[in-house]
Design a protein around this motif. Sequence first.
Motif, short mmCIF file in Angstrom:
data_model
loop_
_atom_site.label_atom_id
_atom_site.label_comp_id
_atom_site.label_asym_id
_atom_site.label_seq_id
_atom_site.Cartn_x
_atom_site.Cartn_y
_atom_site.Cartn_z
N VAL A 1 1.81 5.18 1.44
CA VAL A 1 2.13 6.42 2.35
C VAL A 1 2.42 7.01 1.91
O VAL A 1 3.86 7.40 0.66
CB VAL A 1 2.34 5.71 3.58
N ARG A 2 1.87 8.42 2.46
CA ARG A 2 2.80 10.56 2.33
C ARG A 2 4.09 9.93 3.26
O ARG A 2 3.57 9.40 4.43
CB ARG A 2 1.59 10.82 2.80
N GLU B 1 -7.37 13.88 8.83
CA GLU B 1 -6.21 13.62 9.08
C GLU B 1 -4.95 13.73 10.76
O GLU B 1 -4.48 13.10 11.55
CB GLU B 1 -5.34 13.12 8.25
N THR C 1 -2.66 0.72 9.51
CA THR C 1 -4.34 1.58 8.93
C THR C 1 -3.35 3.11 9.38
O THR C 1 -4.56 3.63 8.53
CB THR C 1 -5.19 1.17 10.18
N ARG C 2 -2.33 3.49 8.90
CA ARG C 2 -1.99 4.89 8.29
C ARG C 2 -1.32 4.91 7.56
O ARG C 2 -1.01 4.17 6.82
CB ARG C 2 -0.89 5.43 10.06
N THR C 3 -1.12 6.37 6.63
CA THR C 3 -1.71 6.58 5.24
C THR C 3 0.07 7.87 5.20
O THR C 3 -0.38 8.14 3.90
CB THR C 3 -2.72 6.69 4.73
N TYR C 4 0.63 8.07 6.96
CA TYR C 4 1.54 8.62 6.14
C TYR C 4 2.62 7.94 7.68
O TYR C 4 2.31 7.81 8.71
CB TYR C 4 0.90 10.18 6.93
N TYR D 1 5.81 9.13 -2.21
CA TYR D 1 4.87 8.98 -1.87
C TYR D 1 5.92 6.89 -1.62
O TYR D 1 6.41 7.48 -2.22
CB TYR D 1 4.21 8.24 -3.21
N TYR E 1 0.98 -1.16 0.09
CA TYR E 1 -0.26 0.02 0.02
C TYR E 1 0.77 1.44 -0.06
O TYR E 1 2.02 1.44 0.53
CB TYR E 1 -0.96 -0.14 1.71
#
Length: 408
Positions: free
Chosen positions: A63-64, A134, A101-104, A74, A61
């Motif tokens: 993430v930033r 966020e 579960t974090r996108t950063y 990214y 996946y």
Amino acid sequence: MASNPQLHLMTKLLNIEGVTVKSYQIIENIGITIYLDNNNKKAICPDCGKKTDKLHQNHYYVVRDLPFGEQKVYLQVNRRQMRCEGCPKKFSEDLEFVKKTRTYTERLKKKILSELLESDIKNVAQRNGVSEQEIETMLKEWGKELSGQKPSGLKRLGIDEIALVKGQKNYCVVLVDIDKKIIVGMVKNRTQVEIQKYLEAWGEEVLDQIEEVSIDMWKPYKNVSEALMPQAEVVADRFHVMKQVNEELDGARKKIKKAAFALKNNSEKSRLLSGIKKSKYVLLKNEEDLTGLEKEQLESLKKVAPTLQKMHQMKEEFRQIFEAPKDWVEGLFSLSDWLKDAISVFPKSCGTIIRWIGEIIAYFDRRTTQGVVEGINNKLKLIKRKGYGFRNFDNFILRSFLHWHFAS
């Protein structure tokens, strides 16, 4: 396709432990996408604690991460799902640089939180390409980590309050480590029960090491301190004691001014008001700090209001008691002498001082004041006024703790 030296350079520039850059691409108007390989082939089972290299499946996946120059970055991360040989159970491995579960990444979160010290949620969100939700999640996450921590090395505790809504007598309690000059707690409701409950959660290992508690002269603070920290000396803040004297002095000034306005003799009224008008600050200001013009104004006031002359003299003598170097015995004798002379003009203040004499004379040995606490309270007022996108008390606490506990 990037060469091995280029990938090696990108891995060093990325500087994330435990991963290697396997490829990357620059996408116009989007940013840099970096594809990562995990260096650690084994993962630790969270249930039994054993290491395993049995792969169940890959889970890729995006993430930033921190920007590179003006380019957004990214990362394509592989959080592998492993199978434990000991349990056997399936689990997703932990990665230090990005939480589940974090996108950063954690370091992007740290950058964003540090920016909140000088800006608001909306602008920080726009600047970093994340949503306001966020950022609030980042704050709550950080706050949850912080809530599990207890004060360490706390020797001198300051207790004070700040109005949540000005003029409505709605106060929250601020707890301060005086030596470290940081907030160590905030209690939403200023009641003895809530304060005691909050402090009890620190546990005896924290409370037993506290040597001093600096308070204003509010009885519940004293009650809580004596109940939970009997070994600590309770010290009444000298500036709150002085404030009591100044308020009574100013109250007398207002009363005399009101009486002057009620006079029917116009010449007498004019004489009194000429000396009393605009006299508040010259009356309350430290005498040695008065300008030449202010000294003249003070002398004019004394001529028309002998009572205020006496009170001003007693106010200055009271202040000097705390300025001079004394131990508690000398301080007690000095205060006793002052009380005998001041009781006729400062009945309310004298009554308060007599009731709190033990806590007041503790100052002479400890010299502890709430100067640090008041400084922190002033900063809290600024935080409260600006708001910065925080809409409730929990967010106000997070914002406040961010200023004194977040390592930027």
